[in-house]
Design a protein around this motif. Sequence first.
Motif, PDB file in Angstrom:
ATOM      1  N   UNK A 139     -15.302  -2.545   6.809  1.00 38.40           N
ATOM      2  CA  UNK A 139     -14.301  -3.217   5.979  1.00 38.40           C
ATOM      3  C   UNK A 139     -14.666  -3.157   4.505  1.00 38.40           C
ATOM      4  N   UNK A 140     -13.663  -3.081   3.650  1.00 42.08           N
ATOM      5  CA  UNK A 140     -13.886  -3.037   2.206  1.00 42.08           C
ATOM      6  C   UNK A 140     -13.732  -4.435   1.612  1.00 42.08           C
ATOM      7  N   UNK A 141     -14.720  -4.904   0.859  1.00 43.36           N
ATOM      8  CA  UNK A 141     -14.612  -6.215   0.195  1.00 43.36           C
ATOM      9  C   UNK A 141     -13.813  -6.115  -1.092  1.00 43.36           C
ATOM     10  N   UNK A 170     -19.256  -4.024  -3.376  1.00 46.33           N
ATOM     11  CA  UNK A 170     -19.073  -2.624  -3.012  1.00 46.33           C
ATOM     12  C   UNK A 170     -19.127  -1.729  -4.235  1.00 46.33           C
ATOM     13  N   UNK A 171     -18.476  -2.141  -5.319  1.00 48.26           N
ATOM     14  CA  UNK A 171     -18.433  -1.319  -6.518  1.00 48.26           C
ATOM     15  C   UNK A 171     -19.818  -1.137  -7.129  1.00 48.26           C
ATOM     16  N   UNK A 172     -20.722  -2.116  -6.907  1.00 45.58           N
ATOM     17  CA  UNK A 172     -22.073  -2.008  -7.447  1.00 45.58           C
ATOM     18  C   UNK A 172     -22.961  -1.095  -6.610  1.00 45.58           C
ATOM     19  N   UNK A 216      -9.341   5.402   4.563  1.00 42.23           N
ATOM     20  CA  UNK A 216      -9.084   4.096   3.967  1.00 42.23           C
ATOM     21  C   UNK A 216      -7.742   4.054   3.233  1.00 42.23           C
ATOM     22  N   UNK A 217      -6.822   4.884   3.640  1.00 43.66           N
ATOM     23  CA  UNK A 217      -5.551   4.985   2.932  1.00 43.66           C
ATOM     24  C   UNK A 217      -4.910   3.615   2.753  1.00 43.66           C
TER      25      UNK A 217
END
Length: 440
Positions: free
Chosen positions: A148-150, A156-158, A36-37
């Motif tokens: 994919x990262x939101x 995602x952080x939760x 995920x760079x």
Amino acid sequence: MPNILLHSYIHFIMARRGKLILLVSVVLFLACLSRYWVSYDPSEVLRRGNGEPTSLAQNLNEEGAFAHPFAALDTGPSAHLSPVYPTFLALLMKVFGYGSAGSYALKWATVLILSLQLSLYPLFSRILGMGEINGVVAAAIWILAKPRLPVGWEALDAAILVAAACCCYRLYLAKQPEGRRTMAWLLGCLMGFLIFTLPTMAPVYAVWLARQVWSQKRAFLKESIVPLILLPILVIFPWTVRNYLVFHRFILIRDNLGLELSVSNNDCAQFGIQANIATGCFDKLHPNHNVNEARKVMELGEVKYNDMRLREALHWISSHPVKFTKLSLMRFIAFWLPTETFTIHYAGSGRRLERVIIYLMTLLSGPGLVILYRRDIKSAAVLMSCLTVFPLVYYIVQFEYLYRYPIMWVTFLLGAVPITACAQRLWKTFCSATILCNAK
């Protein structure tokens, strides 16, 4: 001789298993960072218009108030979202600014949190009865899929907090009554912060509490009511008081259900947010994009505006039960088999490998849950509560792929169980065959 060497090798590996798993966790962390760079983009900024969390965070920095979540107009004090993630964004903005450096820092923070979560998969998997190797397999498959990262959303952080809470509850269940007190305080504190961050976890926690009340009865009231009920309330209480003082209404954490229901269920609504944006339905009805709707929020106040939108949504749902049922069914399918176009491609991009792996892990999680149930019924019950209760609200609001992220780790861990079981069976067969061949 080969038989002796094989047994010696197995004994050597088992004796150093803890260090080996730690090393593997570090490798998973670094592999996720590499996969995920993040590249620096000088044109990206962190400002209003990038979503409600960003707007709230900017206002926190500039005015010191939790207000103006919508880009169209300054609409006043807000309880549109939980304050945890916007506060985190505000701190990033304060340190790195609103420009490209702030955007770059946010991306890296998201990647670091995901990398930490994946590195902990072996630990999560062991606590939840699936074994460390299963966690390694699940993390490796995630890294291969590269979902994919939101970035800019709390979902995602939760997820790492959801995983930690599930593990904490499973450890609580494993303790004898006299040893549960410390774990109960830890679980209560963690769940208070998690629900404050992600209110959709509250129904899952309610199921856990109902199970404990049913199994412990009076003992629960004596031993656990303070750490498991009063402590989470204490964590949330100051924000609830703030909401009452600002809006003169009881609002536990957030108040956006009416708006979300109305935007998702109306004459022009499609099943997902991307479809609603493409048709212009979202722009017509949401105050983040529509000045007229934002003006209504400003004039009525956020709470009364949400009340109005809730009445509109309930009236439409009662008047259009067939279409509502169809939309809900489509959202159910999309939640578990993510799609924005009901094809194997994401809208506007391919990402076929990601889609196929997520579909595969989703389908394998069913057999994985059955296998786990036979091994560890308590762990299976904990994960089943997440899979069944957490998504309920997302079946009645417009689909967005990030909504599943808080429990996506459950799917990958369970989906890896059949794969790991088959691999272990093949390994045992190989070992048996080696021993037999050596004996002959």
